[in-house]
Design an enzyme around this catalytic site. Structure first.
Site, PDB file in Angstrom:
ATOM      1  NE  ARG A  53      32.918  39.295  37.631  1.00  0.00           N
ATOM      2  CZ  ARG A  53      32.196  40.191  36.968  1.00  0.00           C
ATOM      3  NH1 ARG A  53      31.894  39.965  35.697  1.00  0.00           N
ATOM      4  NH2 ARG A  53      31.771  41.299  37.540  1.00  0.00           N
ATOM      5  CD  GLU A 104      34.911  41.906  43.093  1.00  0.00           C
ATOM      6  OE1 GLU A 104      34.827  41.569  41.902  1.00  0.00           O
ATOM      7  OE2 GLU A 104      34.299  42.897  43.562  1.00  0.00           O
ATOM      8  CB  CYS A 116      35.609  48.400  39.664  1.00  0.00           C
ATOM      9  SG  CYS A 116      34.282  47.987  38.499  1.00  0.00           S
ATOM     10  NE  ARG A 139      35.749  41.945  38.436  1.00  0.00           N
ATOM     11  CZ  ARG A 139      35.811  42.021  37.121  1.00  0.00           C
ATOM     12  NH1 ARG A 139      36.925  41.622  36.494  1.00  0.00           N
ATOM     13  NH2 ARG A 139      34.791  42.458  36.415  1.00  0.00           N
TER      14      ARG A 139
END
Length: 458
Positions: free
Chosen positions: A162, A118, A76, A164
């Site tokens: 978090r 992801e 990422c 995602r």
């Protein structure tokens, strides 16, 4: 016979932990970082006959064993808001196309039935949505119907904020039906910002996405329009930027006290639970506070006795705060002990942190940062893990063990990795990982849909 999976960009094997707890069998993985490899083998062991590769760019499609599922939390760094914004054209995040190369190189009979990816939430909007459209269309070209949803770890039993985006591809003609929406405590369903015909409606990307199909082009081929950035308070027509989501044909309770021989996720609970909460982990966690984003840690403030911190404008004779070594103010019914003030760029100029709150330690001298305090939950773990927690006496940084707990990894597995890695690597691995609780729920939902389909076919 259990369904099989291969974990690409495996890290410490968070996907493997979640899917194996749900009933899958991991028959191979790919990971280039040698320290993450140490943790992976310490946790999962070296299985006889299991496939392994370190560099995905050198893997030939025919080398990958046949499997039911491929998982990948692809890099990422070029997509994250903390990066340089190169998106899928960057040297790291462009490794997504290596996944596609391998899948497209397999025969139709050997392609995995499911692909689960992801990445950070910013994938939805980077490049004005073009990069995300590329991801969806490339998967559709490869023979998969695609759905996606943004999931927040804090809604699945771990105290970490978090967010995602999870993308699930179902092999056309062989895959299962939709598994999204998966709703946690605060998850959002499909949100329509405007009405109209299918293909003309505008959706909020914070909600669940419309399933990508392989229909013909034109209005009927578009699944919808997605708001990449907008301001709800202003006129949507002036502030809305829209990205088309296209089809293939029209593109141009975790219990950390359980013994090692126990199943580490409570299978009787769809959304596993543990106590308390934290923020998002980064890669490294070096000692000493500096003004560089990547290497801040340590004590930010000492706790001070504060008089009525919620009423800063109240007239008061004398000081409102005392230094750490001074006696505290006389307690009254209106006072709240055990509170520290954390400077931030807001109208008040500070945020209150109570016992158990997470505090952002990055760039302590910044005049523009906000949101330094997270109430009862940790900020997103990143690889530098520049956050601390107020324990009532001091602000201290999170330990590697706590960071791994925030990713849903039980203590006995952390201790196996701790034996073969330094704290610096353990922080990095936590920040780079996926939250096991979220993966487990996705895996169970996928298997439930598959079992239902098989029952309907009989």
């Amino acid at each position: 016979m259990p369904r099989t999976m291969i974990d690409l960009f495996a890290g410490i094997g968070g996907f493997t932990l979640g899917f194996e707890a749900a009933g899958f069998e991991c028959i191979g993985h790919c990971e280039i970082d040698r320290y993450a490899q140490r943790s992976y083998y310490a946790i999962h062991g070296k299985k006889e006959g299991a496939w392994f590769a370190d560099d995905i760019s050198t893997v030939r499609p025919e080398e990958l064993p046949p499997c039911d599922l491929i998982t990948a939390g692809f890099p990422c760094q070029d997509i994250s808001i903390a990066g340089r914004g190169r998106g899928l054209s960057g040297s790291r995040s462009s490794l997504f196309f290596e996944i596609i190369r391998i899948i497209q190189g397999k025969s139709s009979h050997d392609k995995p039935r499911w692909v689960v990816l992801e990445n950070v939430k910013n994938l939805l909007s980077i490049g004005r949505g073009k990069d995300f459209t590329t991801v969806l269309c490339t998967l559709a070209e490869s023979g998969y119907d695609v759905e996606y949803q943004v999931l927040n770890s804090k809604n699945f039993g771990v105290p970490q904020n978090r967010e995602r985006v999870f993308i699930v591809g179902h092999l056309r003609g062989r895959g299962t039906g939709k598994i999204f929406p998966i709703l946690g405590a605060d998850s959002k369903n499909l949100i329509e910002l405007s009405k109209g015909r299918q293909g003309e409606r505008i959706y909020d990307p914070a909600g669940i996405g419309v399933t990508l199909t392989a229909q013909a082009g034109g209005i009927g081929g578009k699944t919808g329009l997605y708001a990449v950035s907008y301001n709800r308070k202003n006129d949507i027509g002036k502030t809305l930027e829209v990205a088309h989501t296209l089809t293939a044909s029209n593109y141009p309770r975790i219990n950390r006290n359980q013994p090692p021989n126990a199943v580490f996720i409570d299978l009787s609970n769809q959304y596993p639970q543990i106590s308390t909460v934290a923020r998002c982990l980064k890669l490294c966690y070096n000692a000493g506070i500096t003004n560089r984003q990547a290497d801040n840690s340590g004590v930010l403030l000492s706790p001070r006795s504060i008089l009525t911190p919620d009423r800063a404008a109240m007239r008061q004779n004398g000081r409102r705060t005392k230094e750490p070594d001074e006696p505290m103010f006389t307690l009254t019914a209106q006072d709240r002990p055990g509170v520290v003030l954390v400077p931030e760029a807001t109208k008040k100029g500070y945020a209150e942190a109570g016992i158990g709150d997470s505090i952002d330690l990055a760039v302590p001298g910044s005049k523009t940062r906000r949101g330094r305090v997270a109430k009862g939950v940790a900020h997103t773990l990143v690889t530098s893990c520049c956050q601390g927690v107020f324990d009532g006496c001091r602000i201290r940084r999170l330990t590697p063990r706590e960071c791994w707990r925030l990713q849903g990894v039980p203590d006995y597995l952390f201790e196996l990795a701790q034996a073969v890695n330094s704290d610096t690597q353990l922080y990095k691995q936590a920040g780079n990982g996926v939250t096991v609780n979220v993966i487990y729920v996705i895996a169970r939902k996928l298997l439930e849909k598959e079992t239902r389909n098989e029952r309907d076919e009989q």
